[in-house]
Scaffold this motif. Structure first.
Motif, mmCIF file in Angstrom:
data_model
loop_
_atom_site.group_PDB
_atom_site.id
_atom_site.type_symbol
_atom_site.label_atom_id
_atom_site.label_comp_id
_atom_site.label_asym_id
_atom_site.label_seq_id
_atom_site.Cartn_x
_atom_site.Cartn_y
_atom_site.Cartn_z
ATOM 1 N N ARG A 71 -36.168 -35.478 13.742
ATOM 2 C CA ARG A 71 -35.528 -34.874 12.678
ATOM 3 C C ARG A 71 -33.887 -34.824 12.828
ATOM 4 N N THR A 72 -33.132 -34.540 11.803
ATOM 5 C CA THR A 72 -31.794 -34.679 11.826
ATOM 6 C C THR A 72 -31.479 -32.711 12.551
ATOM 7 N N THR A 73 -30.725 -33.054 13.531
ATOM 8 C CA THR A 73 -30.314 -31.666 13.894
ATOM 9 C C THR A 73 -28.842 -31.070 13.821
ATOM 10 N N TYR A 74 -27.859 -32.036 13.591
ATOM 11 C CA TYR A 74 -26.373 -31.672 13.154
ATOM 12 C C TYR A 74 -26.081 -32.863 12.313
ATOM 13 N N SER A 75 -25.343 -32.498 11.296
ATOM 14 C CA SER A 75 -24.748 -33.401 10.363
ATOM 15 C C SER A 75 -23.593 -32.713 9.545
ATOM 16 N N GLY A 76 -23.320 -33.397 8.619
ATOM 17 C CA GLY A 76 -22.461 -32.521 7.258
ATOM 18 C C GLY A 76 -23.406 -31.757 6.410
ATOM 19 N N ARG A 77 -22.750 -30.819 5.796
ATOM 20 C CA ARG A 77 -23.334 -29.498 5.196
ATOM 21 C C ARG A 77 -22.921 -29.737 3.808
ATOM 22 N N ARG A 78 -23.962 -29.466 2.665
ATOM 23 C CA ARG A 78 -23.568 -29.468 1.403
ATOM 24 C C ARG A 78 -23.850 -28.278 0.775
ATOM 25 N N ARG A 79 -23.132 -27.525 0.159
ATOM 26 C CA ARG A 79 -23.289 -26.370 -0.793
ATOM 27 C C ARG A 79 -24.476 -26.601 -1.478
ATOM 28 N N THR A 80 -25.562 -25.282 -1.468
ATOM 29 C CA THR A 80 -26.677 -25.377 -2.362
ATOM 30 C C THR A 80 -26.500 -24.674 -3.785
ATOM 31 N N ARG A 81 -25.356 -24.031 -3.660
ATOM 32 C CA ARG A 81 -25.130 -23.236 -5.124
ATOM 33 C C ARG A 81 -23.576 -23.388 -5.386
ATOM 34 N N PRO A 82 -23.090 -23.018 -6.939
ATOM 35 C CA PRO A 82 -21.925 -23.269 -6.976
ATOM 36 C C PRO A 82 -20.919 -22.128 -6.259
ATOM 37 N N ARG A 83 -19.785 -22.275 -6.243
ATOM 38 C CA ARG A 83 -18.800 -21.813 -5.464
ATOM 39 C C ARG A 83 -18.584 -19.995 -5.910
ATOM 40 N N TRP A 84 -18.958 -19.994 -7.357
ATOM 41 C CA TRP A 84 -18.911 -18.691 -7.869
ATOM 42 C C TRP A 84 -20.107 -17.794 -7.516
ATOM 43 N N HIS A 85 -21.051 -18.630 -7.149
ATOM 44 C CA HIS A 85 -22.471 -17.724 -6.878
ATOM 45 C C HIS A 85 -22.440 -16.851 -5.929
ATOM 46 N N PRO A 86 -23.315 -15.699 -5.612
ATOM 47 C CA PRO A 86 -22.864 -14.834 -4.683
ATOM 48 C C PRO A 86 -23.451 -15.595 -3.344
ATOM 49 N N ARG A 87 -24.567 -16.371 -3.353
ATOM 50 C CA ARG A 87 -24.830 -17.121 -2.073
ATOM 51 C C ARG A 87 -24.239 -18.568 -2.056
ATOM 52 N N SER A 88 -22.872 -18.600 -2.399
ATOM 53 C CA SER A 88 -22.211 -19.783 -2.283
ATOM 54 C C SER A 88 -22.043 -20.370 -0.785
ATOM 55 N N HIS A 89 -22.243 -19.474 -0.021
ATOM 56 C CA HIS A 89 -21.893 -19.921 1.513
ATOM 57 C C HIS A 89 -23.300 -20.596 2.143
ATOM 58 N N ASP A 90 -24.300 -20.769 1.320
ATOM 59 C CA ASP A 90 -25.522 -21.420 1.839
ATOM 60 C C ASP A 90 -25.442 -22.929 1.737
ATOM 61 N N PHE A 91 -25.398 -23.450 3.088
ATOM 62 C CA PHE A 91 -24.965 -25.005 3.006
ATOM 63 C C PHE A 91 -26.424 -25.615 3.606
ATOM 64 N N ALA A 92 -26.929 -27.041 2.887
ATOM 65 C CA ALA A 92 -27.861 -27.313 3.408
ATOM 66 C C ALA A 92 -27.740 -28.867 4.346
ATOM 67 N N LEU A 93 -28.399 -29.110 5.280
ATOM 68 C CA LEU A 93 -27.958 -30.169 6.294
ATOM 69 C C LEU A 93 -28.038 -31.401 5.373
ATOM 70 N N VAL A 94 -26.989 -32.619 5.507
ATOM 71 C CA VAL A 94 -27.134 -33.729 4.924
ATOM 72 C C VAL A 94 -27.986 -34.803 5.411
ATOM 73 N N GLU A 95 -28.742 -35.351 5.066
ATOM 74 C CA GLU A 95 -29.750 -36.448 5.789
ATOM 75 C C GLU A 95 -29.070 -37.686 5.599
ATOM 76 N N PRO A 96 -28.980 -38.683 6.656
ATOM 77 C CA PRO A 96 -28.442 -39.958 6.295
ATOM 78 C C PRO A 96 -29.305 -40.801 5.267
ATOM 79 N N THR A 97 -28.602 -41.509 4.720
ATOM 80 C CA THR A 97 -29.487 -42.208 3.531
ATOM 81 C C THR A 97 -29.339 -43.870 3.712
ATOM 82 N N GLY A 98 -28.637 -44.244 4.557
ATOM 83 C CA GLY A 98 -28.086 -45.531 4.418
ATOM 84 C C GLY A 98 -26.912 -45.973 3.648
ATOM 85 N N ARG A 99 -26.355 -44.939 3.315
ATOM 86 C CA ARG A 99 -24.890 -45.113 2.812
ATOM 87 C C ARG A 99 -23.952 -43.752 3.047
ATOM 88 N N PRO A 100 -22.741 -43.863 3.079
ATOM 89 C CA PRO A 100 -21.892 -42.564 3.315
ATOM 90 C C PRO A 100 -22.329 -41.451 2.440
#
Length: 294
Positions: free
Chosen positions: A136-165
């Motif tokens: 598995r991927t352990t550390y990487s970039g992080r991407r928001r899972t919800r819009p910034r105005w959402h109360p849980r906007s601080h939830d970030f998902a791990l970004v998996e490599p896909t063969g492109r940036p």
């Protein structure tokens, strides 16, 4: 094109063998563009296992600064950056953040530079790393899972490599290539974040400044997830001790956490500010962490 001069910034504390392994992997880098030069600037936070001495013996070209045990990751990386900018050294074109428990693939730095060349300049490039068993991927970039105005906007998902940036919103600071032009706009890791939060804050500040942040198309090394300590979740420690631990530098010190919330989590910053401390007190009061351990 100007040859890349990369200042590798590292911190260490009582992980001698892992630190030596990380440096050996860095020494093996191949496929670099002609003229690429690497300099390593390591801040050792008072290791008692001989890390600083072993590095000096095995890698005499590494610039080692020894500080006290009260210096944690964020502050150590900032100090390493200052060492790399001494007036007696040629200016670097890039800074490479590298955790001392990362074993880079032999072409990792070449992959980071190649990814940067594919992106609008100046772009921050985050190296995704995998578990040692490749599962598995352990550390990487992080991407928001919800819009910034959402109360849980601080939830970030791990970004998996896909063969492109892959674009991301922020990142784990294990392997991060920061071009000089981005550093000139963003500066160092903020001194408010002496241990954690500095990497997330840096990524979010980069995106706010219009600086692209992307994950490498593939993994660039190995880094197993560090097992979490019990800390403020240790069963039976009581509310007062749990709150002392959660507000310590190792977890969520009050001033640093408020700075982060105030900067990145409006309009929900006040809620986010108090929630981890309230949850910690509730767990300690009810014994909830006892149940979680079972």
């Amino acid at each position: 094109m100007e040859a890349a001069r990369i200042a590798v910034l590292m911190t260490s504390h009582n992980r001698r063998e892992k630190t030596l392994t990380a440096l050996a992997a860095l020494r093996r880098q191949r496929g670099l563009p002609p003229g690429t030069a690497l300099s390593v600037h390591l801040v050792d936070a008072g290791s008692s296992d001989g890390t600083a001495r072993a590095v000096a013996e095995r890698f005499p070209d590494v610039d080692v600064t020894t500080v006290g045990t009260d210096v944690f990751w964020g502050e150590g990386m900032r100090l390493a950056g200052h060492s790399s900018d001494r007036p007696d050294l040629p200016p670097c074109t890039h800074r490479l953040w590298l955790n001392d428990d990362v074993t880079l693939d032999d072409d990792a730095v070449a992959e980071l530079l190649a990814t940067a060349d594919r992106l609008p300049a100046p772009a921050v490039v985050v190296g995704a790393v995998r578990a040692s068993d490749g599962s598995r991927t352990t550390y990487s970039g992080r991407r928001r899972t919800r819009p910034r105005w959402h109360p849980r906007s601080h939830d970030f998902a791990l970004v998996e490599p896909t063969g492109r940036p892959e674009p991301c919103d922020t990142f784990n600071g294990n392997v991060v290539l920061v071009p000089r032009a981005a550093y000139d706009r963003l500066g160092d890791i903020d001194r408010r974040f002496r241990h954690s939060m500095g990497d997330y804050d840096y990524g979010l500040r980069a995106r706010r400044a219009g600086i692209p942040v992307h994950v490498t198309p593939r993994h660039v090394g190995v880094c197993d997830t560090n097992p979490p300590g019990t800390g403020s979740r240790e069963p039976g420690i009581g509310v007062r001790e749990a709150l002392r631990r959660v507000t310590s530098r190792r977890e969520l010190p009050l001033a640093a956490w408020w700075s982060y919330c105030n900067r990145h989590l409006w309009p929900w910053a006040p809620v986010w500010m108090v929630s981890p401390y309230l949850l910690t007190a509730a767990r300690a009061l009810t014994g909830g962490h006892d149940r979680a351990e079972r």
